[in-house]
Design a protein around this motif. Structure first.
Motif, PDB file in Angstrom:
ATOM      1  N   SER A 109       0.862  -1.170   0.000  1.00 51.99           N
ATOM      2  CA  SER A 109       0.000   0.000   0.000  1.00 51.99           C
ATOM      3  C   SER A 109       0.909   1.234   0.000  1.00 51.99           C
ATOM      4  O   SER A 109       1.920   1.249   0.709  1.00 51.99           O
ATOM      5  CB  SER A 109      -0.869  -0.057   1.250  1.00 51.99           C
ATOM      6  OG  SER A 109      -1.454   1.180   1.483  1.00 51.99           O
ATOM      7  N   LEU A 157      -2.906   6.994   0.805  1.00 52.08           N
ATOM      8  CA  LEU A 157      -4.344   6.978   1.108  1.00 52.08           C
ATOM      9  C   LEU A 157      -5.113   7.965   0.242  1.00 52.08           C
ATOM     10  O   LEU A 157      -6.257   7.727  -0.128  1.00 52.08           O
ATOM     11  CB  LEU A 157      -4.564   7.343   2.583  1.00 52.08           C
ATOM     12  CG  LEU A 157      -4.415   6.222   3.599  1.00 52.08           C
ATOM     13  CD1 LEU A 157      -4.589   6.776   5.008  1.00 52.08           C
ATOM     14  CD2 LEU A 157      -5.434   5.119   3.329  1.00 52.08           C
ATOM     15  N   ASN A 158      -4.483   9.116  -0.056  1.00 50.16           N
ATOM     16  CA  ASN A 158      -5.157  10.150  -0.832  1.00 50.16           C
ATOM     17  C   ASN A 158      -4.184  10.767  -1.834  1.00 50.16           C
ATOM     18  O   ASN A 158      -3.373  11.593  -1.448  1.00 50.16           O
ATOM     19  CB  ASN A 158      -5.718  11.227   0.112  1.00 50.16           C
ATOM     20  CG  ASN A 158      -6.514  12.267  -0.660  1.00 50.16           C
ATOM     21  OD1 ASN A 158      -6.952  12.020  -1.784  1.00 50.16           O
ATOM     22  ND2 ASN A 158      -6.679  13.435  -0.061  1.00 50.16           N
ATOM     23  N   GLN A 165      -5.661   6.950  -3.468  1.00 50.93           N
ATOM     24  CA  GLN A 165      -5.456   5.568  -3.005  1.00 50.93           C
ATOM     25  C   GLN A 165      -4.603   4.803  -4.016  1.00 50.93           C
ATOM     26  O   GLN A 165      -5.074   4.424  -5.085  1.00 50.93           O
ATOM     27  CB  GLN A 165      -6.813   4.903  -2.788  1.00 50.93           C
ATOM     28  CG  GLN A 165      -7.518   5.548  -1.603  1.00 50.93           C
ATOM     29  CD  GLN A 165      -8.985   5.334  -1.552  1.00 50.93           C
ATOM     30  OE1 GLN A 165      -9.575   4.731  -2.446  1.00 50.93           O
ATOM     31  NE2 GLN A 165      -9.607   5.821  -0.485  1.00 50.93           N
TER      32      GLN A 165
END
Ligand code: FAD
Length: 154
Positions: A38, A41-42, A44
């Motif tokens: 990952s 998040l922003n 994604q």
């Protein structure tokens, strides 16, 4: 340092197991991958790393999209199959998320569009933007550690 020592050292980092998928024309192709992280998040964003020898590489370059399925511990067969570790041909029925094939009952099924591509040594990194995610909760993940499959019972 030789290749084996590097591989052994990297293998001491336990990972989950994913199956990367894509569709070229009417043909679906899948391969097992644990080089996944990952990233942001922003927006994604997530990253996968594909060997220059894998036939998946050209397919993702063509489609610019991929599906990513995070496997549960009862899905060892899928991992072995899509790593070419099983001899028998198998007719796999895929689920579909936002036009991308994914593995049925995986813990998470994610459809991605490639944002950026980086060639890194003998692998290519694809930075993917998650377009759509389906969660199937309630199972332990399949784990890969020191070259062996493990189960993390929760
Ligand atoms: P192939 O070797 O041709 O395909 C893989 C297998 O999937 C074949 O058996 C094929 O028959 C089957 N298959 C494909 N599509 C379908 C379909 N539609 N229906 C039914 N069967 C199908 N390699 C990396 O590059 N990056 C990684 O992060 C990575 N992580 C790995 C993690 C683990 C735990 C393991 C075991 C292997 C990993 N590999 C990784 C190696 C990679 O999974 C194998 O080298 C794989 O064989 C490469 O796939 P390919 O695209 O070359 O296609």
């Amino acid at each position: 340092m030789d290749e084996r020592s590097f591989r052994n050292a990297m293998g001491t980092f336990p990972t989950g197991v994913t199956v990367i998928t894509t569709k070229v024309g009417s043909d679906v192709h899948g391969m097992t991958a644990n080089a996944f992280m990952s990233v942001s998040l922003n927006p994604q964003l997530l990253l996968i790393s594909i060997d220059e020898k894998a036939s998946m590489l050209d397919k993702i370059r063509q489609t610019n999209r991929f599906g990513l399925s995070i496997l549960a511990d009862h899905q060892l067969d899928f991992s072995m199959h899509f790593a070419g570790q099983k001899k028998k041909d198998q007719d796999i029925k895929f689920d579909w998320v936002n036009g991308m094939p994914v593995i049925p009952d995986a813990l998470a099924q994610i459809a991605c569009t490639v944002e950026k591509t980086f060639v890194a040594g003998d692998h290519t990194l694809f930075l993917g933007k998650a377009d759509h995610i389906v969660m199937n909760e309630g199972e332990a993940p399949l784990i890969f550690y020191k070259g062996n499959y493990q189960s993390l019972k929760l």
